[in-house]
Design an enzyme around this catalytic site. Structure first.
Site, short mmCIF file in Angstrom:
data_model
loop_
_atom_site.label_atom_id
_atom_site.label_comp_id
_atom_site.label_asym_id
_atom_site.label_seq_id
_atom_site.Cartn_x
_atom_site.Cartn_y
_atom_site.Cartn_z
CG ASP A 59 -2.14 0.87 0.98
OD1 ASP A 59 -2.88 0.59 0.03
OD2 ASP A 59 -2.35 1.86 1.72
CB THR A 60 1.99 3.40 -2.39
OG1 THR A 60 2.83 2.26 -2.55
CG2 THR A 60 2.83 4.65 -2.62
CG PHE A 77 1.37 4.26 -11.77
CD1 PHE A 77 2.63 3.70 -11.77
CD2 PHE A 77 0.62 4.20 -10.61
CE1 PHE A 77 3.15 3.08 -10.64
CE2 PHE A 77 1.12 3.57 -9.46
CZ PHE A 77 2.39 3.02 -9.49
P1 IMP Z 1 -1.79 2.10 -3.91
O1 IMP Z 1 -1.99 2.01 -2.46
O2 IMP Z 1 -0.46 1.59 -4.31
O3 IMP Z 1 -2.90 1.56 -4.70
O4 IMP Z 1 -1.69 3.61 -4.31
C1 IMP Z 1 -2.43 4.64 -3.74
C2 IMP Z 1 -2.40 5.84 -4.64
O5 IMP Z 1 -1.06 6.32 -4.77
C3 IMP Z 1 -2.92 5.63 -6.05
O6 IMP Z 1 -3.61 6.79 -6.43
C4 IMP Z 1 -1.68 5.47 -6.89
O7 IMP Z 1 -1.89 5.94 -8.19
C5 IMP Z 1 -0.69 6.34 -6.14
N1 IMP Z 1 0.64 5.76 -6.28
C6 IMP Z 1 1.06 4.58 -5.74
N2 IMP Z 1 2.34 4.35 -6.10
C7 IMP Z 1 2.71 5.40 -6.88
C8 IMP Z 1 3.91 5.71 -7.57
O8 IMP Z 1 4.92 5.00 -7.58
N3 IMP Z 1 3.90 6.88 -8.26
C9 IMP Z 1 2.83 7.70 -8.31
N4 IMP Z 1 1.70 7.44 -7.70
C10 IMP Z 1 1.63 6.29 -6.99
#
Ligand code: IMP
Length: 192
Positions: A68-69, A148
């Site tokens: 998760d990011t 992305f």
């Molecule tokens: P997720 O938890 O990885 O699904 O990401 C949460 C949000 O952060 C989403 O809107 C993703 O597009 C954005 N995000 C996650 N990783 C990256 C990255 O490496 N670069 C840019 N945006 C990111």
């Protein structure tokens, strides 16, 4: 060793596949027949990563890792953080999110931010977590076509380009997910 990477994001799968050693066979959610949305209802990045890994182990009985990011912006007290995907609304649209971020920071002098990735690994009945952080700043407009999400507006410290302007190899070597994956890989290599 077989491990499921619990993501539907093909960009991420590509990023992580490039970093994982050959002796680890990565399975996607599609490979194991998991087509539903995995719940992400916690209010921290760590919590969501763990929730996803536990979900796959419980429902599909595969060892698994999930990430998760979030993008944490200083001037916004850490927002959008755990809500990064739906910052501009439930449509979860990257363009909308990025536009909202640029709007919120319009004319703001402090543009410091960091990406944070937490990877939760469910392996042999135990749960582990690995955190990767990449510090940088939010640009005043979008630059680049690669990557992305928020990539076009995030410029890592000590770089002239945004993530969206750089090659994946460079993004992986300095980026949040790359750092977290490296810890995961080091850990798995010791387990070999
Ligand atoms: P997720 O938890 O990885 O699904 O990401 C949460 C949000 O952060 C989403 O809107 C993703 O597009 C954005 N995000 C996650 N990783 C990256 C990255 O490496 N670069 C840019 N945006 C990111």
């Amino acid at each position: 060793m077989q491990l499921v990477f619990a993501t539907n994001n093909l960009n991420k799968l590509k990023e992580v596949q490039a970093l994982i050693p050959n002796h680890i066979k990565l399975l996607s959610l599609k490979d194991i027949g998991c087509l539903e949305d995995i719940p992400e209802t916690q209010n921290t990045i760590e919590g969501n990563a763990k929730q996803k890994a536990v979900y796959i182990k419980t429902n599909y009985n595969y060892d698994c890792f999930a990430d998760d990011t979030g993008l944490e912006v200083d001037a916004l007290n850490g927002a959008p953080g755990v809500y990064s995907a739906r910052y501009a609304g439930e449509q979860r649209n990257a363009e909308d999110n990025t536009n909202k971020l640029l709007f919120e920071l319009k004319n703001h002098p402090n543009r410091s931010a960091q990406f944070k990735t937490v990877i939760a690994l469910h392996l042999n009945g135990q749960l582990y977590s690995f955190t990767g952080i990449c510090k940088g700043e939010i640009t005043t407009e979008k630059y680049g076509e690669k990557g992305f999400g928020y990539d076009p507006v995030f410029k890592p410290n000590n770089q002239n380009d945004t993530f969206a302007q750089m090659d994946l190899t460079l993004k992986n070597s300095i980026g949040h997910r790359g750092k977290a994956v490296k810890q995961l890989v080091d850990f798995l290599s010791e387990k070999k």
